[in-house]
Design a protein around this motif. Structure first.
Motif, PDB file in Angstrom:
ATOM      1  N   GLU A   1       0.862  -1.182   0.000  1.00  0.00           N
ATOM      2  CA  GLU A   1       0.000   0.000   0.000  1.00  0.00           C
ATOM      3  C   GLU A   1       0.903   1.238   0.000  1.00  0.00           C
ATOM      4  OE1 GLU A   1      -3.500   2.147   2.677  1.00  0.00           O
ATOM      5  OE2 GLU A   1      -2.793   0.129   3.157  1.00  0.00           O
ATOM      6  N   HIS A   2       0.936   1.924  -1.121  1.00  0.00           N
ATOM      7  CA  HIS A   2       1.847   3.056  -1.275  1.00  0.00           C
ATOM      8  C   HIS A   2       1.243   4.334  -0.707  1.00  0.00           C
ATOM      9  CE1 HIS A   2       4.798   1.099  -3.956  1.00  0.00           C
ATOM     10  NE2 HIS A   2       3.766   0.398  -4.383  1.00  0.00           N
ATOM     11  N   LEU A   3       2.106   5.306  -0.418  1.00  0.00           N
ATOM     12  CA  LEU A   3       1.654   6.628   0.016  1.00  0.00           C
ATOM     13  C   LEU A   3       0.968   7.350  -1.135  1.00  0.00           C
ATOM     14  CD1 LEU A   3       4.754   7.936   2.021  1.00  0.00           C
ATOM     15  CD2 LEU A   3       2.728   6.772   2.903  1.00  0.00           C
ATOM     16  N   SER A   4       0.001   8.191  -0.788  1.00  0.00           N
ATOM     17  CA  SER A   4      -0.662   9.013  -1.800  1.00  0.00           C
ATOM     18  C   SER A   4      -1.130  10.303  -1.147  1.00  0.00           C
ATOM     19  CB  SER A   4      -1.861   8.266  -2.411  1.00  0.00           C
ATOM     20  OG  SER A   4      -2.849   7.997  -1.429  1.00  0.00           O
ATOM     21  N   GLY A   5      -1.605  11.229  -1.957  1.00  0.00           N
ATOM     22  CA  GLY A   5      -2.152  12.480  -1.454  1.00  0.00           C
ATOM     23  C   GLY A   5      -1.148  13.294  -0.661  1.00  0.00           C
ATOM     24  N   ASP A   6      -1.627  13.859   0.470  1.00  0.00           N
ATOM     25  CA  ASP A   6      -0.785  14.735   1.284  1.00  0.00           C
ATOM     26  C   ASP A   6       0.431  13.995   1.845  1.00  0.00           C
ATOM     27  OD1 ASP A   6      -2.496  16.816   0.810  1.00  0.00           O
ATOM     28  OD2 ASP A   6      -3.596  16.615   2.696  1.00  0.00           O
ATOM     29  N   ALA A   7       0.272  12.697   2.147  1.00  0.00           N
ATOM     30  CA  ALA A   7       1.389  11.936   2.701  1.00  0.00           C
ATOM     31  C   ALA A   7       2.524  11.824   1.681  1.00  0.00           C
ATOM     32  CB  ALA A   7       0.916  10.540   3.115  1.00  0.00           C
TER      33      ALA A   7
ATOM     34  N   LYS B   1      16.914  21.931 -12.183  1.00  0.00           N
ATOM     35  CA  LYS B   1      15.980  23.014 -11.887  1.00  0.00           C
ATOM     36  C   LYS B   1      14.715  22.873 -12.715  1.00  0.00           C
ATOM     37  CE  LYS B   1      15.574  28.064 -11.836  1.00  0.00           C
ATOM     38  NZ  LYS B   1      16.247  29.336 -12.162  1.00  0.00           N
ATOM     39  N   ASP B   2      13.550  22.913 -12.031  1.00  0.00           N
ATOM     40  CA  ASP B   2      12.241  22.898 -12.697  1.00  0.00           C
ATOM     41  C   ASP B   2      12.069  21.685 -13.606  1.00  0.00           C
ATOM     42  OD1 ASP B   2      11.350  25.314 -11.559  1.00  0.00           O
ATOM     43  OD2 ASP B   2      12.521  26.442 -13.010  1.00  0.00           O
ATOM     44  N   ARG B   3      12.699  20.557 -13.268  1.00  0.00           N
ATOM     45  CA  ARG B   3      12.554  19.337 -14.062  1.00  0.00           C
ATOM     46  C   ARG B   3      11.752  18.266 -13.330  1.00  0.00           C
ATOM     47  NH1 ARG B   3      16.331  18.845 -18.317  1.00  0.00           N
ATOM     48  NH2 ARG B   3      17.723  20.623 -18.509  1.00  0.00           N
ATOM     49  N   PHE B   4      11.449  18.509 -12.062  1.00  0.00           N
ATOM     50  CA  PHE B   4      10.845  17.505 -11.191  1.00  0.00           C
ATOM     51  C   PHE B   4       9.325  17.665 -11.187  1.00  0.00           C
ATOM     52  CE2 PHE B   4      10.066  15.766  -6.818  1.00  0.00           C
ATOM     53  CZ  PHE B   4      10.605  14.516  -7.029  1.00  0.00           C
ATOM     54  N   ARG B   5       8.600  16.566 -11.341  1.00  0.00           N
ATOM     55  CA  ARG B   5       7.138  16.583 -11.359  1.00  0.00           C
ATOM     56  C   ARG B   5       6.608  15.549 -10.372  1.00  0.00           C
ATOM     57  NH1 ARG B   5       8.267  20.574 -13.410  1.00  0.00           N
ATOM     58  NH2 ARG B   5       7.507  21.528 -15.343  1.00  0.00           N
ATOM     59  N   VAL B   6       5.561  15.926  -9.634  1.00  0.00           N
ATOM     60  CA  VAL B   6       4.949  15.054  -8.638  1.00  0.00           C
ATOM     61  C   VAL B   6       3.444  15.040  -8.838  1.00  0.00           C
ATOM     62  CG1 VAL B   6       4.562  14.663  -6.173  1.00  0.00           C
ATOM     63  CG2 VAL B   6       6.766  15.549  -6.963  1.00  0.00           C
ATOM     64  N   GLN B   7       2.860  13.836  -8.878  1.00  0.00           N
ATOM     65  CA  GLN B   7       1.409  13.654  -8.937  1.00  0.00           C
ATOM     66  C   GLN B   7       1.008  12.806  -7.729  1.00  0.00           C
ATOM     67  OE1 GLN B   7       0.319  12.013 -12.762  1.00  0.00           O
ATOM     68  NE2 GLN B   7       0.952  13.848 -13.875  1.00  0.00           N
ATOM     69  N   PRO B   8       0.595  13.446  -6.618  1.00  0.00           N
ATOM     70  CA  PRO B   8       0.304  12.694  -5.384  1.00  0.00           C
ATOM     71  C   PRO B   8      -0.865  11.731  -5.508  1.00  0.00           C
ATOM     72  CG  PRO B   8      -0.315  15.010  -5.167  1.00  0.00           C
ATOM     73  CD  PRO B   8       0.467  14.891  -6.433  1.00  0.00           C
ATOM     74  N   HIS B   9      -1.748  11.949  -6.492  1.00  0.00           N
ATOM     75  CA  HIS B   9      -2.867  11.035  -6.736  1.00  0.00           C
ATOM     76  C   HIS B   9      -2.687  10.342  -8.086  1.00  0.00           C
ATOM     77  CE1 HIS B   9      -4.966  12.928  -3.357  1.00  0.00           C
ATOM     78  NE2 HIS B   9      -4.619  14.093  -3.874  1.00  0.00           N
ATOM     79  N   GLY B  10      -1.425  10.113  -8.462  1.00  0.00           N
ATOM     80  CA  GLY B  10      -1.075   9.683  -9.810  1.00  0.00           C
ATOM     81  C   GLY B  10      -1.881   8.549 -10.382  1.00  0.00           C
ATOM     82  N   ASP B  11      -2.008   7.431  -9.667  1.00  0.00           N
ATOM     83  CA  ASP B  11      -2.750   6.299 -10.202  1.00  0.00           C
ATOM     84  C   ASP B  11      -3.251   5.440  -9.046  1.00  0.00           C
ATOM     85  OD1 ASP B  11      -0.575   4.748  -9.318  1.00  0.00           O
ATOM     86  OD2 ASP B  11       0.413   4.911 -11.267  1.00  0.00           O
ATOM     87  N   SER B  12      -3.786   4.263  -9.373  1.00  0.00           N
ATOM     88  CA  SER B  12      -4.385   3.396  -8.352  1.00  0.00           C
ATOM     89  C   SER B  12      -3.360   2.873  -7.356  1.00  0.00           C
ATOM     90  CB  SER B  12      -5.094   2.220  -9.032  1.00  0.00           C
ATOM     91  OG  SER B  12      -4.186   1.479  -9.831  1.00  0.00           O
ATOM     92  N   ASN B  13      -2.074   2.939  -7.694  1.00  0.00           N
ATOM     93  CA  ASN B  13      -1.020   2.460  -6.794  1.00  0.00           C
ATOM     94  C   ASN B  13      -0.497   3.531  -5.854  1.00  0.00           C
ATOM     95  OD1 ASN B  13      -0.948  -0.195  -7.860  1.00  0.00           O
ATOM     96  ND2 ASN B  13       0.256   0.534  -9.609  1.00  0.00           N
ATOM     97  N   GLY B  14      -1.029   4.749  -5.939  1.00  0.00           N
ATOM     98  CA  GLY B  14      -0.579   5.814  -5.061  1.00  0.00           C
ATOM     99  C   GLY B  14       0.107   6.933  -5.820  1.00  0.00           C
ATOM    100  N   GLY B  15       0.801   7.801  -5.078  1.00  0.00           N
ATOM    101  CA  GLY B  15       1.476   8.928  -5.705  1.00  0.00           C
ATOM    102  C   GLY B  15       2.645   8.480  -6.574  1.00  0.00           C
ATOM    103  N   ARG B  16       3.075   9.389  -7.449  1.00  0.00           N
ATOM    104  CA  ARG B  16       4.194   9.071  -8.323  1.00  0.00           C
ATOM    105  C   ARG B  16       4.987  10.339  -8.630  1.00  0.00           C
ATOM    106  NH1 ARG B  16       1.279   7.629 -14.145  1.00  0.00           N
ATOM    107  NH2 ARG B  16       0.375   9.690 -14.550  1.00  0.00           N
ATOM    108  N   TRP B  17       6.219  10.164  -9.072  1.00  0.00           N
ATOM    109  CA  TRP B  17       7.081  11.306  -9.378  1.00  0.00           C
ATOM    110  C   TRP B  17       7.933  10.971 -10.594  1.00  0.00           C
ATOM    111  CZ3 TRP B  17      12.346  10.484  -9.392  1.00  0.00           C
ATOM    112  CH2 TRP B  17      12.794   9.317  -8.742  1.00  0.00           C
TER     113      TRP B  17
END
Length: 378
Positions: free
Chosen positions: A3-9, A41-57
């Motif tokens: 169970e991966h972290l997602s959202g605010d976590a 610089k400015d190359r990093f992207r984060v989607q905390p609700h990325g998919d069904s497995n949790g957040g992703r980067w």
């Protein structure tokens, strides 16, 4: 099962190492910042609700060409510098340490931490819908009018493009435009539907049309006041994947791949692409550092004799060049490294004769006893 972290976590985990700001509504929200792993610089992207497995980067530098990564991947890279596989001799202890750090539990056997996405079909190389093209052409017509509205006055928006080395003749031929203020247009009028978007965003800036086979495939805008220095160019929603200037490539003729459309225009202008008579020395197309890799475009590149890779003279450009040299191993391909940095810098800031510089490289190639499959001609 993990169970991966997602959202605010998930945001809290990544945010401990870098300052993040929300930049889009994609997949429930996308945040951006400097990469805490490679420092990009400015190359990093984060989607905390990325998919069904949790957040992703994902990072456009250290994760270029790889899938989005998980919270576990982030800890492994942060603490160990790499992502181990299950056959690592200390795998059990490593994964236990990551679980302890994240506060996760393992209820079943541990899968590999490297997510293997389902196979995807090749990227389509097709133009947008007729509705999109009609709306895009209408906006482009407006933007072209705005570029020429002030005539030859010093306040004309063309002044910036002149400073980049482009002549009025080139601007007219390439149908470059100018959008003086940000606009939003209804999605349905562009033939689009997207619950996460309020409309088609058309930021203020210089409008660049990307044509192929007489059709408008893509619109990009070089923003005049970008909110993110890493996103000076914005691709308008609904655009298709196409290299800029691909119609200048012809089988059996030289071809040059560069990064940006303005560099492509500077080179096309120098090589006689916009002259009414005669044949230009070479075709020039812009592909960025990770774009232009559709099968259709690969075929067109491979038919050039020779093909030169003239991406920027920096780490990202050299990495992209290495990719193309590997892809076309055994073909007539070589690195044409700009000096300094890119064609625009060479022609404008350094006052170099770009046509002669490129011609010298072509002569160097053709006067060899035989065309080696891969040579450095820089």
């Amino acid at each position: 099962m993990i169970e991966h972290l997602s959202g605010d976590a998930f945001l809290s985990l990544v945010g401990q190492r870098t300052a993040l700001r929300k930049v889009a509504a994609t997949n429930g929200g996308e945040w951006a910042g400097a990469c805490p792993l490679c420092g990009g610089k400015d190359r990093f992207r984060v989607q905390p609700h990325g998919d069904s497995n949790g957040g992703r980067w994902w990072c456009r530098s250290c994760r270029d060409g790889q899938p989005w990564a998980s919270d576990i991947d982030f800890i492994f890279l942060r603490d160990h510098g790499s992502i181990p596989t299950k056959d690592h001799p200390d795998w059990k202890n490593l994964i236990k340490g990551v679980f302890t750090t994240l506060g996760l539990t393992l209820t079943q056997s541990t899968p590999s931490t490297v997510a293997m996405p389902d196979p995807e079909p090749p990227t389509l190389c097709e133009p947008p819908s007729a509705t999109w093209q009609q709306a895009a052409l209408s906006f482009l017509g407006y933007a072209v009018d705005m570029l020429w509205k002030d005539g030859d006055s010093q306040s004309s928006p063309r002044s910036y493009l002149h400073q980049r080395g482009l002549t009025d003749h080139t601007l007219r031929t390439a149908a470059i435009g100018y959008n003086p203020k940000p606009l939003y247009r209804p999605l349905h009028k562009w033939g689009l539907t997207d619950p996460d978007k309020d409309g088609v965003w058309l930021p203020a800036g210089y409008v660049i049309p990307w044509f192929c086979d007489g059709q408008l495939w893509k619109l990009s805008i070089r923003q005049t006041t970008p909110r993110d220095e890493g996103m000076k160019y914005v691709t308008i929603a609904g655009s298709s994947n196409v290299p800029y200037g691909i119609d200048t490539f012809h089988a059996g003729r030289p071809g040059i791949l560069v990064e940006g459309p303005i560099d492509a225009l500077v080179a096309q202008q120098a090589l006689g692409q916009f002259e009414r008579h005669g044949q230009p020395l070479s075709g020039v197309a812009a592909i960025g550092t990770t774009q232009g890799r559709g099968f259709r475009w690969l075929v067109q590149y491979s038919l050039c004799q020779p093909l030169f890779i003239a991406t920027d003279a920096d780490a990202a450009g050299d990495k992209a060049a290495a990719y193309w040299l590997d892809i076309f191993k055994g073909k007539e391909v070589a690195r044409m490294r700009p000096d300094p940095h890119d064609f625009g810098t060479m022609a404008v800031q350094c006052g170099m004769d770009l046509r002669s510089w490129i011609a010298t490289h072509l002569d160097h190639w053709w006067t060899q006893d035989f065309p080696s499959a891969i040579q450095s001609v820089a």
